[in-house]
Design a protein around this motif. Structure first.
Motif, PDB file in Angstrom:
ATOM      1  N   PHE A   4    -100.069 101.599  57.153  1.00 36.78           N
ATOM      2  CA  PHE A   4    -100.104 101.523  55.699  1.00 36.78           C
ATOM      3  C   PHE A   4     -99.870 102.910  55.118  1.00 36.78           C
ATOM      4  O   PHE A   4     -99.903 103.917  55.819  1.00 36.78           O
ATOM      5  CB  PHE A   4    -101.407 100.907  55.176  1.00 36.78           C
ATOM      6  N   GLU A   5     -99.629 102.949  53.811  1.00 35.14           N
ATOM      7  CA  GLU A   5     -99.199 104.174  53.135  1.00 35.14           C
ATOM      8  C   GLU A   5    -100.417 105.036  52.771  1.00 35.14           C
ATOM      9  O   GLU A   5    -100.952 104.958  51.667  1.00 35.14           O
ATOM     10  CB  GLU A   5     -98.393 103.808  51.884  1.00 35.14           C
ATOM     11  N   TYR A   6    -100.805 105.888  53.703  1.00 36.58           N
ATOM     12  CA  TYR A   6    -102.014 106.690  53.550  1.00 36.58           C
ATOM     13  C   TYR A   6    -101.973 107.566  52.296  1.00 36.58           C
ATOM     14  O   TYR A   6    -102.983 107.718  51.606  1.00 36.58           O
ATOM     15  CB  TYR A   6    -102.215 107.549  54.800  1.00 36.58           C
ATOM     16  N   ASP A   7    -100.831 108.140  51.993  1.00 32.80           N
ATOM     17  CA  ASP A   7    -100.746 109.058  50.844  1.00 32.80           C
ATOM     18  C   ASP A   7    -101.074 108.356  49.531  1.00 32.80           C
ATOM     19  O   ASP A   7    -101.678 108.958  48.637  1.00 32.80           O
ATOM     20  CB  ASP A   7     -99.351 109.695  50.760  1.00 32.80           C
ATOM     21  N   LEU A   8    -100.684 107.095  49.407  1.00 29.91           N
ATOM     22  CA  LEU A   8    -101.021 106.344  48.194  1.00 29.91           C
ATOM     23  C   LEU A   8    -102.520 106.131  48.109  1.00 29.91           C
ATOM     24  O   LEU A   8    -103.118 106.242  47.021  1.00 29.91           O
ATOM     25  CB  LEU A   8    -100.292 105.001  48.173  1.00 29.91           C
ATOM     26  N   LEU A   9    -103.164 105.848  49.236  1.00 33.86           N
ATOM     27  CA  LEU A   9    -104.619 105.686  49.241  1.00 33.86           C
ATOM     28  C   LEU A   9    -105.297 106.983  48.803  1.00 33.86           C
ATOM     29  O   LEU A   9    -106.255 106.957  48.017  1.00 33.86           O
ATOM     30  CB  LEU A   9    -105.093 105.264  50.626  1.00 33.86           C
ATOM     31  N   VAL A  10    -104.810 108.114  49.274  1.00 32.80           N
ATOM     32  CA  VAL A  10    -105.371 109.408  48.863  1.00 32.80           C
ATOM     33  C   VAL A  10    -105.204 109.597  47.359  1.00 32.80           C
ATOM     34  O   VAL A  10    -106.145 109.993  46.658  1.00 32.80           O
ATOM     35  CB  VAL A  10    -104.708 110.557  49.640  1.00 32.80           C
ATOM     36  N   ASP A  11    -104.016 109.313  46.847  1.00 34.85           N
ATOM     37  CA  ASP A  11    -103.769 109.481  45.406  1.00 34.85           C
ATOM     38  C   ASP A  11    -104.723 108.612  44.584  1.00 34.85           C
ATOM     39  O   ASP A  11    -105.272 109.060  43.562  1.00 34.85           O
ATOM     40  CB  ASP A  11    -102.326 109.116  45.059  1.00 34.85           C
ATOM     41  N   GLU A  31     -97.329 101.950  38.460  1.00 36.20           N
ATOM     42  CA  GLU A  31     -96.144 102.512  39.111  1.00 36.20           C
ATOM     43  C   GLU A  31     -95.934 101.914  40.505  1.00 36.20           C
ATOM     44  O   GLU A  31     -94.808 101.614  40.908  1.00 36.20           O
ATOM     45  CB  GLU A  31     -96.281 104.028  39.211  1.00 36.20           C
ATOM     46  N   ALA A  32     -97.043 101.718  41.240  1.00 37.35           N
ATOM     47  CA  ALA A  32     -96.933 101.177  42.592  1.00 37.35           C
ATOM     48  C   ALA A  32     -96.683  99.675  42.599  1.00 37.35           C
ATOM     49  O   ALA A  32     -96.054  99.150  43.526  1.00 37.35           O
ATOM     50  CB  ALA A  32     -98.209 101.496  43.380  1.00 37.35           C
ATOM     51  N   LEU A  33     -97.147  98.970  41.579  1.00 36.45           N
ATOM     52  CA  LEU A  33     -97.099  97.506  41.556  1.00 36.45           C
ATOM     53  C   LEU A  33     -95.789  96.969  41.005  1.00 36.45           C
ATOM     54  O   LEU A  33     -95.268  95.945  41.502  1.00 36.45           O
ATOM     55  CB  LEU A  33     -98.278  96.979  40.733  1.00 36.45           C
ATOM     56  N   ALA A 181    -105.379  98.000  49.058  1.00 34.76           N
ATOM     57  CA  ALA A 181    -105.090  96.824  49.883  1.00 34.76           C
ATOM     58  C   ALA A 181    -104.343  95.768  49.070  1.00 34.76           C
ATOM     59  O   ALA A 181    -103.417  95.112  49.575  1.00 34.76           O
ATOM     60  CB  ALA A 181    -106.384  96.249  50.448  1.00 34.76           C
ATOM     61  N   MET A 182    -104.725  95.612  47.814  1.00 36.96           N
ATOM     62  CA  MET A 182    -104.030  94.677  46.925  1.00 36.96           C
ATOM     63  C   MET A 182    -102.570  95.083  46.744  1.00 36.96           C
ATOM     64  O   MET A 182    -101.656  94.251  46.795  1.00 36.96           O
ATOM     65  CB  MET A 182    -104.746  94.628  45.579  1.00 36.96           C
ATOM     66  N   LEU A 183    -102.325  96.377  46.540  1.00 37.55           N
ATOM     67  CA  LEU A 183    -100.955  96.870  46.363  1.00 37.55           C
ATOM     68  C   LEU A 183    -100.130  96.683  47.628  1.00 37.55           C
ATOM     69  O   LEU A 183     -98.946  96.324  47.572  1.00 37.55           O
ATOM     70  CB  LEU A 183    -100.985  98.344  45.964  1.00 37.55           C
ATOM     71  N   GLU A 184    -100.745  96.935  48.783  1.00 36.87           N
ATOM     72  CA  GLU A 184    -100.047  96.725  50.054  1.00 36.87           C
ATOM     73  C   GLU A 184     -99.696  95.254  50.234  1.00 36.87           C
ATOM     74  O   GLU A 184     -98.608  94.921  50.709  1.00 36.87           O
ATOM     75  CB  GLU A 184    -100.919  97.210  51.210  1.00 36.87           C
ATOM     76  N   ALA A 185    -100.602  94.359  49.857  1.00 34.80           N
ATOM     77  CA  ALA A 185    -100.324  92.933  49.952  1.00 34.80           C
ATOM     78  C   ALA A 185     -99.167  92.541  49.035  1.00 34.80           C
ATOM     79  O   ALA A 185     -98.282  91.771  49.423  1.00 34.80           O
ATOM     80  CB  ALA A 185    -101.580  92.129  49.616  1.00 34.80           C
ATOM     81  N   ALA A 186     -99.171  93.074  47.811  1.00 34.22           N
ATOM     82  CA  ALA A 186     -98.083  92.778  46.880  1.00 34.22           C
ATOM     83  C   ALA A 186     -96.748  93.259  47.436  1.00 34.22           C
ATOM     84  O   ALA A 186     -95.707  92.602  47.249  1.00 34.22           O
ATOM     85  CB  ALA A 186     -98.368  93.436  45.535  1.00 34.22           C
TER      86      ALA A 186
END
Length: 348
Positions: A4-11, A31-33, A181-186
């Motif tokens: 998964f996109e670790y940098d997005l989780l940090v942000d 922006e991510a969604l 997790a919601m964004l990753e699912a989307a």
């Protein structure tokens, strides 16, 4: 590390957004969604909803984006700030912390100090701390503080997010890890059989307020809520007090103090997890409410279940999750939603 996109989780976790003032986080989520849904909207409570699919069966997937923090309630003559808590704080962990004060003209660094113990009397050392006793020191004289800070300004903990062994630790994993997790699912779900509303909700930490309003507006057929949960798998707790354990997989919620989940929903979650070989565990949370309860009843009786991220040290600046559990939570969300066609009977 899980995929998964670790940098997005940090942000997400390092951004600031206390209840009612989630603006900065909301823009990150938007922006991510947007690239992964058909339409995005926000409401007067600040909830952000990205919808995908055109089925006549509506599933809402809420994850709250607010973090616990403070509001300045008084500026003393000496320039120290008195605070009002936004959300549930344990006052024992507030001493000797760095904070950020968010003013109209920008952010200011501050300190919650702790005086040397050898200067305290016996009674002072034994006194039970209270949030109302906390003061923020800006390192400025009183005149400068009055010029820059106003009653109503917001205060958040100053903490970075970091890997610690197999853990990810930071100040607001509750509940930005579930938003992530919601964004990753989307991102992973394409052309679902039902209409899915991915919802970043507000003001959960002060009473599930955003979710309750959203439930009326969306009137969903099914709720799959996302939040963190307690993992007291540390010294000092018996096995039955642990609730969940880090590294044992996604939490399938059975109850918390706001909800008893629909047992047909949580049994289907269990079946999906077993079929897809996703590590999982069951969560019986004795105290603490979630958006699951906020959406279960507000628009009539709605079948509701929840997936939880096991988290150590909740409501502290060092909240910690296991990276494998995060991956399991994402996998279970995706598998459950991709297999939902609107024909499952969740009536009891």
């Amino acid at each position: 590390m899980s995929d998964f996109e670790y940098d997005l989780l940090v942000d997400l976790t390092e951004e600031r957004g206390v209840p009612g003032y989630e603006d900065r986080v909301r823009e990150l989520v938007r922006e991510a969604l947007e690239p992964h849904v058909d339409r995005v909207r926000s409401d007067a409570m600040g909830n952000l909803v990205g919808s995908v699919g055109d089925g006549d069966y509506d599933v809402v997937v809420p994850a709250h984006m607010d973090e616990i923090g403070f509001m300045v309630k008084h500026i003393g003559d000496d320039g120290f700030l008195e605070l009002d808590a936004l959300g549930g704080w344990d006052p024992r962990i507030l001493r000797a912390q760095r904070v950020t004060v968010h003013t109209e003209n920008g952010d200011l660094p501050g300190l919650i100090g702790s005086v040397p113990p050898h200067t305290l009397s016996e009674a002072e050392r034994e006194k039970t701390p209270d949030v109302e006793d906390v003061n923020v020191d800006l390192g400025l004289d009183a005149e400068d503080v009055e010029e820059h800070v106003a009653v109503g300004d917001l205060v958040t903990m100053d903490q970075s997010t970091a890997r610690v062994g197999e853990f990810i630790s930071g100040k607001s994993l509750d509940n930005r890890v579930s938003v992530f997790a919601m964004l990753e699912a989307a991102r992973r779900i394409d052309d679902p059989d039902v209409t899915i509303h991915f919802a970043a909700t507000t003001q959960e930490e002060v009473g599930l307020r955003g979710a309750e309003a959203l439930g009326v507006d969306l009137d969903p057929d099914l709720v799959l809520a996302l939040d963190t949960t307690v993992a007291n798998d540390v010294p000092g707790f018996e096995a039955g007090e642990r609730v969940t354990e880090l590294g044992d997989g996604a939490g399938i919620k059975l109850k918390d103090s706001s909800v008893i989940t629909n047992h047909k929903v949580h049994r289907r979650l269990r079946t999906v997890a077993r079929t897809e070989d996703i590590d999982h565990q069951f969560e019986v949370l004795p105290a603490g409410g979630t958006d699951t309860g906020g959406l279960q009843r507000t628009s009539g009786a709605t079948p509701a279940g929840a997936i939880s991220v096991p988290t150590r040290y909740l409501h502290t600046p060092t909240e910690s999750v296991h990276e494998d559990d995060v991956g399991d939570v994402i996998d279970l969300i995706v598998a459950f939603l991709e297999s939902e066609d609107g024909t499952n009977d969740y009536t009891l």
